[in-house]
Design a protein around this motif. Structure first.
Motif, PDB file in Angstrom:
ATOM      1  N   SER A 126     -63.624 -67.385  -4.745  1.00  0.00           N
ATOM      2  CA  SER A 126     -63.315 -68.232  -3.591  1.00  0.00           C
ATOM      3  C   SER A 126     -62.024 -67.784  -2.914  1.00  0.00           C
ATOM      4  CB  SER A 126     -63.192 -69.698  -4.022  1.00  0.00           C
ATOM      5  OG  SER A 126     -64.427 -70.175  -4.512  1.00  0.00           O
ATOM      6  N   SER A 127     -61.046 -67.379  -3.710  1.00  0.00           N
ATOM      7  CA  SER A 127     -59.779 -66.895  -3.152  1.00  0.00           C
ATOM      8  C   SER A 127     -59.986 -65.619  -2.351  1.00  0.00           C
ATOM      9  CB  SER A 127     -58.767 -66.651  -4.275  1.00  0.00           C
ATOM     10  OG  SER A 127     -58.476 -67.847  -4.976  1.00  0.00           O
TER      11      SER A 127
ATOM     12  N   GLY B 175     -62.735 -64.750  -0.840  1.00  0.00           N
ATOM     13  CA  GLY B 175     -63.419 -65.142   0.387  1.00  0.00           C
ATOM     14  C   GLY B 175     -62.467 -65.738   1.408  1.00  0.00           C
ATOM     15  N   MET B 176     -61.551 -66.573   0.959  1.00  0.00           N
ATOM     16  CA  MET B 176     -60.582 -67.188   1.870  1.00  0.00           C
ATOM     17  C   MET B 176     -59.670 -66.128   2.472  1.00  0.00           C
ATOM     18  SD  MET B 176     -59.655 -70.703  -0.228  1.00  0.00           S
ATOM     19  CE  MET B 176     -58.707 -71.460   1.089  1.00  0.00           C
TER      20      MET B 176
ATOM     21  N   LYS C 215     -69.320 -65.167   3.329  1.00  0.00           N
ATOM     22  CA  LYS C 215     -69.704 -66.167   2.331  1.00  0.00           C
ATOM     23  C   LYS C 215     -71.001 -65.835   1.628  1.00  0.00           C
ATOM     24  CE  LYS C 215     -69.375 -69.403  -0.250  1.00  0.00           C
ATOM     25  NZ  LYS C 215     -70.061 -68.466  -1.106  1.00  0.00           N
TER      26      LYS C 215
ATOM     27  N   GLY D 201     -64.589 -68.834   2.304  1.00  0.00           N
ATOM     28  CA  GLY D 201     -64.247 -68.832   0.882  1.00  0.00           C
ATOM     29  C   GLY D 201     -64.848 -69.937   0.046  1.00  0.00           C
TER      30      GLY D 201
ATOM     31  N   LEU E 205     -69.386 -62.000  -0.842  1.00  0.00           N
ATOM     32  CA  LEU E 205     -68.990 -62.574  -2.131  1.00  0.00           C
ATOM     33  C   LEU E 205     -70.021 -62.358  -3.237  1.00  0.00           C
ATOM     34  CD1 LEU E 205     -67.088 -65.874  -1.225  1.00  0.00           C
ATOM     35  CD2 LEU E 205     -66.213 -63.578  -1.670  1.00  0.00           C
TER      36      LEU E 205
END
Length: 310
Positions: free
Chosen positions: A72-73, A75-76, A231, A101, A235
């Motif tokens: 997630s990090s 993606g952000m 997303k 993310g 990822l």
């Protein structure tokens, strides 16, 4: 593959319903409330009740949680710098970071994992979702508010699925025998989670007028393209590639790839409206719908690659 196509069909059922009758905001809220506060907790509880908790399982939980945070990090960060490279302003960069993310690992991810693979995967999905929510209500809210971190932000983590996860793990860890009534109740409610979530997604499709879609498309075409691509494509690709070189396999690897393939999380709409306003929720809804549709296409591929090569 069949469950994925079944879910896609249920989404179309939800959309068809909107063509035959007027669906109010209260109706959508009712479905959302039912899924979040009853169906998802039931999936989590039912999964945990059927899963033996030993040292290996706790280690697996830690691996999934860390993987969720890292992916997630990434993606952000990718979303933020993609928006910056395309010349978008600070507010848009922060929005793209959230959309790219943070995945819908709870509302859609948990029911999908439970429906396709069963109870153990359902527990893993809940742990992954806990990592997503941790990031959303810490780094995510910080990005949108542009203020310093406050412990009060963590209150948003205390919701029905999270409470169910913690309480169920504690109960099973103590060795207490679960009465059959509760296991049957949890199993019955768990069965409605995926259908209701998919119907809700179908009900969302016509919620934005065509004029709003056109405005978003004209001004934010690259923005939405980046959000959806990062997303739903980048990822899961990163997750799959990393898992090829790590000693992680089986159900543990499957759920990481599947959850990484989930579309943008639905709460983005609420967060954008709360912290940014100015119709910014339209960006969220558009990204959610497009990433959800693409996710239904990517998910069979992710499942095939995960079960074949991991």
């Amino acid at each position: 593959m069949t469950p994925v196509f079944v879910m896609a069909t249920i989404v179309l059922v939800g959309f068809f319903i909107t063509k035959k009758m007027d669906i109010s905001i209260q109706t959508r809220k009712f479905l959302s409330f039912t899924v979040i506060n009853f169906a998802l907790p039931a999936v989590i509880a039912n999964s945990i009740f059927q899963t033996p908790l030993d040292r290996e399982m706790w280690n697996n939980f830690a691996v999934i949680y860390i993987f969720g945070l890292v992916l997630s990090s990434i993606g952000m960060a990718a979303g933020y710098f993609a928006a910056k490279s395309m010349g978008y302003d600070s507010s848009s960069r922060r929005q793209l970071a959230i959309l790219a993310g943070c995945g819908n690992t709870g509302f859609i991810g948990i029911p999908v994992a439970y429906m396709i693979f069963g109870s153990t995967i359902g527990v893993y999905a809940a742990i992954y979702d806990a990592s997503t929510m941790t990031l959303v209500f810490t780094v995510g809210v910080l990005l949108l508010k542009g203020e310093r971190f406050s412990v009060k932000q963590l209150r948003s983590l205390v919701n029905a699925p999270f409470i169910t996860l913690v309480v169920s793990l504690l109960i099973v860890s103590t060795g207490v025998e679960i009465p059959m009534y509760f296991t049957e109740l949890a199993g019955t409610l768990a069965g409605i989670s995926a259908p209701l979530a998919m119907i809700y997604l179908g009900l969302l499709i016509p919620t934005i007028p065509s004029s709003s879609y056109k405005a978003v498309r004209d001004a934010y075409k690259r923005f939405i393209g980046a959000a959806v691509s990062i997303k739903v494509l980048l990822l899961p690709t990163i997750a799959f590639t990393a898992l090829l070189f790590l000693p992680i396999e089986g159900e543990l690897a499957y759920i990481i790839v599947i959850q990484a393939s989930m579309p943008t999380f639905i709460l983005a709409i609420v967060l954008f409206e709360r912290y940014l306003g100015d119709g910014s929720q339209n960006l969220g809804i558009t990204a959610i719908l497009l990433s959800s549709l693409l996710s239904l296409l990517v998910l069979p591929i992710a499942i095939f690659l995960g079960t074949t090569y991991l």
